[in-house]
Scaffold this motif. Sequence first.
Motif, PDB file in Angstrom:
ATOM      1  N   UNK A  35     -16.802  -1.099 -33.290  1.00 50.22           N
ATOM      2  CA  UNK A  35     -16.299  -1.831 -34.450  1.00 50.22           C
ATOM      3  C   UNK A  35     -16.796  -3.263 -34.382  1.00 50.22           C
ATOM      4  N   UNK A  36     -16.887  -3.872 -35.527  1.00 57.45           N
ATOM      5  CA  UNK A  36     -17.252  -5.278 -35.613  1.00 57.45           C
ATOM      6  C   UNK A  36     -16.139  -6.021 -36.341  1.00 57.45           C
ATOM      7  N   UNK A  37     -15.770  -7.166 -35.818  1.00 59.45           N
ATOM      8  CA  UNK A  37     -14.702  -7.960 -36.422  1.00 59.45           C
ATOM      9  C   UNK A  37     -15.209  -8.579 -37.728  1.00 59.45           C
ATOM     10  N   UNK A  38     -14.513  -8.262 -38.819  1.00 58.91           N
ATOM     11  CA  UNK A  38     -14.810  -8.884 -40.111  1.00 58.91           C
ATOM     12  C   UNK A  38     -13.862 -10.031 -40.402  1.00 58.91           C
ATOM     13  N   UNK A  39     -12.631  -9.909 -39.934  1.00 54.43           N
ATOM     14  CA  UNK A  39     -11.608 -10.915 -40.230  1.00 54.43           C
ATOM     15  C   UNK A  39     -10.726 -11.076 -39.005  1.00 54.43           C
ATOM     16  N   UNK A  40     -10.798 -12.267 -38.397  1.00 56.93           N
ATOM     17  CA  UNK A  40     -10.005 -12.528 -37.197  1.00 56.93           C
ATOM     18  C   UNK A  40      -8.630 -13.098 -37.518  1.00 56.93           C
ATOM     19  N   UNK A  41      -8.375 -13.354 -38.788  1.00 60.22           N
ATOM     20  CA  UNK A  41      -7.061 -13.876 -39.176  1.00 60.22           C
ATOM     21  C   UNK A  41      -6.715 -13.349 -40.562  1.00 60.22           C
ATOM     22  N   UNK A  42      -6.493 -12.055 -40.675  1.00 63.22           N
ATOM     23  CA  UNK A  42      -6.259 -11.464 -42.005  1.00 63.22           C
ATOM     24  C   UNK A  42      -4.876 -11.780 -42.529  1.00 63.22           C
ATOM     25  N   UNK A  43      -4.689 -11.668 -43.852  1.00 60.81           N
ATOM     26  CA  UNK A  43      -3.361 -11.906 -44.430  1.00 60.81           C
ATOM     27  C   UNK A  43      -2.382 -10.827 -44.006  1.00 60.81           C
TER      28      UNK A  43
END
Length: 599
Positions: free
Chosen positions: A339-347
């Motif tokens: 997996x690749x991180x797309x959002x490290x601080x999602x809502x």
Amino acid sequence: MHVVATAGHVDCGKSTLVRALTGMEPDRWEEERRRGLTIDLGYAWTTLPSGRDVAFVDVPGHERFLGNMLAGIGPAPVVCFVVAADEGWQAQSSDHRDAVAALGIEYGVVVISRTDRAPGQIGEVLARTRRELAGTGLADAPAVAVSAVEGTGLAELRATLDGVLAGVPDPATTGRVRLWVDRSFTIKGAGTVVTGTLAAGTLVQGDRLQLLGHDGSRSVVVRGLQSRDTSYSSLGPVNRVALNLRDVSAADVRRGDALLTPDAWPVTGVLGIHRTTGVAYTDVPEQLMVHAGTAAVPARLRPFGADHARLVLDRRLPLVLGDRLVLRDPGTRSVLGGAQVLDADPPALRRRGDGIHWAERLAGMDAAGDVLAEVAARGAVQEEYLRRLGLLSAHDAAPAGVRVLGDWWVHAPAFEAWQHRLLTALQTLHERDPLAPGLSRGAARDLLNLPDERLLDPVVREAGLEQESGHVRLPGIQRDLGAVGPAVDELERRLTARAFQAPEAEELAALGLGARELAAAERTGRLLRLRDGVVLLPTAPAFAMRELARLEQPFTTSQARQALGTTRRVAVPLLEYLDSRGWTRRLDAGHRTVVRRPV
């Protein structure tokens, strides 16, 4: 220095190969040497023919120790993938291949080992290995056949590895440090020592770092630095490093902890991820083991289709956009994919239907990073936070559609919406209550839900609004006082005729002018309120100064009262007002003097 991790099935000769290349014993435990089975990570190093230094991280091949293998290969940029000629491709080879693919490793060497045991099978084993690696970054990696026992092929392997390392991009030597810890131990007389692979940034003796551990975060100091049993005052990437730490015991640091540049990394327990390899997210179990760097963390996965998911970690990790993760089934121990991180601080997901918006947002995100989309999703975000998330490099400028307001980046449509909402609210307030002073700054910030009060000033300014006495109001002086207007008109007529004959409280009450009405009239510039309920026209101070300047200086309060033709009730607050403006100065209990006339 370059760092190379081994990979390959159990008993394929990885440790023997490292031993032959370096002359060092990579197996650290007596049990490993007795059983001839690598259990944990081993380390060795050598110098290649070109003079290029290389360190090896030797990993276990047995399926029971796949977690240890992932801790070794995770931070390494280059892989030496080994398949034994006499055993060929094995089940563990597939696990290691899947790990290499999941981590996106693109540089390496394929080694067909133990050729002395099956010289006739080299071609067949290499062909199978090529087919198995076809979907990974090692698809076109050079291959070498060797026998560590006989020494054949070792010179070619050294030269081949030298060529591969020459093509590896130079790492960033400046910027933030994130060192994943793979060992922690105590040396008598030195204290706590931790080791890891430094992939980027530079460590300096005396540095203060943030230790993000299993039990929280704390500050530590780098007491000393070593690499390859040699002390250094500083070390850059890529390097195997050993740090002697102050202010922490070895028991407080474990594999999977991270040493970080303070306040430079986001620490997150929730991620938005994109599938890069492996099983569709709709077909994997909810409970997973997630490997990042040297860390292995239980997690819960919520799929949004086959390729995107929300991942909730059991403990928080320092992860940013683009970081690679390996997802593993804790039941079968097999690698499910990458997996690749797309959002490290999602809502957060707070309401029914948020999952749909989450899925749409993830599907529209760019794995390479989209600053405009991130700012648009948040409305406003601080520049430093974008850097922490990995969305900005040192000199990136704001894209079109983003307003830079101090250290805040604001989506232009959000900024325009703030202006419109504030202007509409003030117009509504004035229509409902012409006497209202406007909105307080706090109320205005709450109305717009601003993340920082400093953003209010540019909103007010560009909306063409005004601020006075802590309130935001419509532009210009609003002279329309509604039903109170006639009473203020009458009071103005009386004070125009007798400037210093301030009305008594009873007279004001008879006119219907209470504190609120008088405050509104003062805001419009039609009246001036002094202490003790004294009300005059705004021109009264200037008229008073003209009369006081004619007196012999200094003058008394009584002389001022007589010159102005008023009472002590009015004269005292008026003189105090003149003192506060710097137009007169009080000399003692009974005397004042004119300092300067008002402009």
